[in-house]
Enzyme design. Structure first.
Site, PDB file in Angstrom:
ATOM      1  N   GLU A 209      38.586  12.128  24.573  1.00  0.00           N
ATOM      2  CA  GLU A 209      39.648  11.647  23.689  1.00  0.00           C
ATOM      3  C   GLU A 209      40.274  10.362  24.219  1.00  0.00           C
ATOM      4  OE1 GLU A 209      40.696  16.084  21.912  1.00  0.00           O
ATOM      5  OE2 GLU A 209      42.054  15.162  23.369  1.00  0.00           O
TER       6      GLU A 209
ATOM      7  N   ASP B 171      47.074  29.003  32.751  1.00  0.00           N
ATOM      8  CA  ASP B 171      46.057  28.349  33.576  1.00  0.00           C
ATOM      9  C   ASP B 171      46.019  28.866  35.011  1.00  0.00           C
ATOM     10  OD1 ASP B 171      45.524  26.855  31.369  1.00  0.00           O
ATOM     11  OD2 ASP B 171      46.292  24.959  32.146  1.00  0.00           O
TER      12      ASP B 171
ATOM     13  N   ALA C 111      44.991  25.970  26.043  1.00  0.00           N
ATOM     14  CA  ALA C 111      46.269  26.387  25.470  1.00  0.00           C
ATOM     15  C   ALA C 111      46.194  27.741  24.784  1.00  0.00           C
ATOM     16  CB  ALA C 111      46.757  25.325  24.483  1.00  0.00           C
ATOM     17  N   GLN C 112      45.109  28.013  24.066  1.00  0.00           N
ATOM     18  CA  GLN C 112      45.046  29.243  23.296  1.00  0.00           C
ATOM     19  C   GLN C 112      45.035  30.477  24.193  1.00  0.00           C
ATOM     20  OE1 GLN C 112      45.511  31.695  20.436  1.00  0.00           O
ATOM     21  NE2 GLN C 112      45.562  29.506  20.052  1.00  0.00           N
TER      22      GLN C 112
ATOM     23  N   GLY D  41      55.491  26.069  30.075  1.00  0.00           N
ATOM     24  CA  GLY D  41      54.345  25.574  29.312  1.00  0.00           C
ATOM     25  C   GLY D  41      54.023  26.497  28.161  1.00  0.00           C
TER      26      GLY D  41
END
Length: 455
Positions: free
Chosen positions: A185, A315, A332-333, A28
Site C-alpha cells: 500500500e 497482536d 485487526a480482525q 488498540g
C-alpha cells in the site's frame, strides 16, 4: 471520587469500584473491543495507555503520503468512551507487572487489579540490524507516519535545491522493505504521488528521477493471501512502475545507501521498514511464557499460561495449536474478535458460568495498491480491480472511529478520486533520523512505526 487517602506519588487515583476491577493495558483494536463488550456492566474497567487516543493503523500510509491529516484517523479515548459509566481512562505508561500483588506499576503510579488484560500490541522489528534501525523509519504509529511525511517532503525540497545529480537521485529515491499489505500500500501510494503530484509541485526535475523500490525476502507479495491476489498486486505495481525486488533482504543502511545480502546497493535517503514486528509488553511475565516474535503464549481461553487472572489479546497473544502452530495472524480482525470474546468470557466467569475456547472466524482479506487497484480474498471468492477497491474503501471507512472522522476521510477520498490531489503537503517541523541531529544547511541536503482483514 473520594481522594482523602490517596497518595498520588505512589498510586493512581481511581474511584473505589465496589465491583471487580479489570485493568486493560493498551487501547488498540483489541483493548477497545474488550471495553465495548463490557460497557456499563457491573465491573470497573481501567484502561491504561501511553497515548490519549486510538489510531486507525490501516490508514497510516495515507497520512505518511499526505493523503490524510493525522486527526482524521485518531480518536480521543475520553470521547470514545462517552456514556461508559464503568470505564476509567488514565494516561500512563506501564513499566512493570507484579503478579504476586496483583499490581501494575506505571510512570504515574501503581494500579491494583482483579483481572489484568495485556493488549499492548507490537513494535517494529529490525531483526537486530542497528544501522537500519537508526536510519530508517517504521510505520507503526501516527508519529511514525508524520516522520515519514516530513522527511519525504524535506528531501523532495532539497532535491530541488541541489545541483548534484547523484544527490538528487538519492533524495528522491524510496526503498520500502516488506511485501506485505503495509509495504504494498505504501509503494502504491508513493507511485501515485510520483505520477500525479510530483510533476505539478516539482517542475525543477523530472518525476522519473524518483525511483520506488519494494524489497521482499520471499518470492511473492502478500504471502498470506491467495496466489491470484499476489499476481494481481505485482501486475498493479509494475503498471505503476515500482521496482519489485524478490528474494532480496536488506543487510544494512547508512542513511544514504541501502545494502542487500546479495551485494546490491541502492542510493536512497528514504527507507521505510514494514518487514516485521515484535511484541511489546511490560516486564514481570516469566521468560518461559514468551515465544517467537516476543509474543505471550496463551491457553485457548486467552490466559497467559501460568497466570490465572492475566490475559493477552491481539497482536501480543500467541494461541498456539494444531491449526495455528505460529499463533493467529497479527491483524485487526483477530484482535477485535479476541477482545469481544474475552469481554464475554470474563463476564461469564464472574457469574460462575463455563466458557468456550476462543475460535477465530476469518472473514476475508483485503489489500489496495492505489485508486481502483485492490485485491480481495473472501472465502472462495478471489477478485481484484475496482470492485475490490470499492469494498476496501467501504470497509475501512466504516471501521474508523467517530462520525466526524468518517466524514473527513470520505471527503478526502472523494476529492482525491476525481483530482488525485493531496492537499496536506505541509512541513510543520524539520525531521531527521535521531542519530544524525538537526538537518544541516548544505547544498547537497544532508537530512539526516497487515494484511487488513474485513471487519
Amino acid at each position: 471520587m473520594d481522594t482523602t487517602n490517596c497518595d498520588t506519588s505512589k498510586i493512581i487515583c481511581l474511584p473505589e469500584p465496589g465491583m471487580p476491577r479489570i485493568v486493560v493495558i493498551g487501547g488498540g483494536f483489541a483493548g477497545l473491543a474488550l471495553a465495548k463488550e463490557l460497557k456499563n456492566k457491573k465491573v470497573q474497567v481501567v484502561l491504561l495507555d501511553k497515548n490519549n487516543f486510538h489510531a486507525f493503523q490501516p490508514l497510516l500510509y495515507q497520512v505518511a503520503t499526505s493523503a490524510l491529516e493525522p486527526d482524521s484517523i485518531v480518536f480521543p479515548f475520553r470521547k470514545q468512551f462517552n456514556g461508559f459509566k464503568n470505564l476509567v481512562f488514565r494516561l500512563a505508561e506501564v513499566s512493570e507487572i507484579q503478579p504476586l500483588s496483583n499490581t501494575v506499576v506505571t510512570d504515574k503510579g501503581a494500579v491494583s487489579y482483579d483481572y489484568l488484560v495485556l493488549a499492548t500490541g507490537t513494535t517494529t522489528n529490525f531483526f537486530g540490524m542497528e544501522s537500519v534501525a537508526r536510519n530508517s523509519l517504521g510505520m507503526k504509529g501516527i508519529r511514525d507516519a508524520l516522520n515519514i511525511r516530513h522527511l519525504m517532503l524535506q528531501n523532495l525540497e532539497q532535491a530541488a535545491i541541489t545541483c548534484d545529480g547523484e544527490e538528487r537521485d538519492a533524495l528522491t529515491n524510496f526503498v520500502i522493505v516488506g511485501g506485505g499489505p503495509a509495504g504494498v500500500e505504501m509503494a502504491g501510494a508513493l507511485a501515485e504521488f510520483r505520477r500525479y503530484i510530483l510533476p505539478k509541485d516539482y517542475p525543477e526535475y523530472p518525476s522519473s528521477t524518483m525511483e520506488i523500490y519494494l524489497v521482499e525476502a520471499l518470492d511473492e507479495l502478500l504471502g498470506t493471501m491467495s496466489d491470484k491476489a499476489s499476481t494481481k498486486t505485482l501486475a498493479y505495481l509494475r503498471e505503476l512502475e515500482v521496482n519489485v525486488l524478490f528474494n532480496e533482504s536488506v543487510s544494512g543502511y547508512d542513511g544514504s545507501v541501502v545494502t542487500t545480502k546479495s551485494g546490491k546497493e541502492i542510493k536512497a535517503k528514504n527507507l521505510i521498514w514494514t518487514a516485521g514486528v515484535q511484541g511489546q509488553f511490560p516486564k514481570g511475565i516469566a521468560p518461559d511464557k514468551v515465544v517467537k516474535g516476543n509474543r505471550l503464549k496463551t491457553d485457548p481461553h486467552l490466559h497467559v499460561e501460568g497466570y490465572g487472572n492475566i490475559f493477552a489479546i491481539g497482536d501480543i497473544a500467541a494461541l498456539i495449536g494444531e491449526t495455528t502452530p505460529k499463533g493467529h495472524p497479527q491483524v485487526a480482525q483477530v484482535a477485535i474478535q479476541q477482545g469481544r470474546y474475552l469481554g464475554r468470557s470474563l463476564w461469564a466467569t464472574l457469574h460462575g458460568k463455563p466458557t468456550k475456547p476462543f475460535s477465530y472466524k476469518d472473514k476475508g482479506s483485503l489489500a489496495t495498491v492505489g485508486k481502483r487497484k485492490a485485491v480481495a480474498d473472501l472465502g472462495k471468492f478471489r477478485f481484484g480491480g475496482y470492485p475490490a477497491w470499492l469494498l476496501w474503501s467501504i470497509v475501512h471507512l466504516m471501521s474508523i472511529s467517530g462520525f466526524r472522522n468518517r466524514i473527513l476521510v470520505g471527503l478526502n477520498w472523494a476529492a482525491s478520486y476525481f483530482t488525485y490531489e493531496k492537499g496536506n503537503r505541509l512541513i510543520i517541523r524539520n525531521f531527521s533520523p535521531p542519530d544524525q541531529g538537526p538537518p544541516k544547511k548544505s547544498r547537497t541536503g544532508n537530512f539526516g512505526n497487515h494484511k487488513e482483514k474485513v471487519q
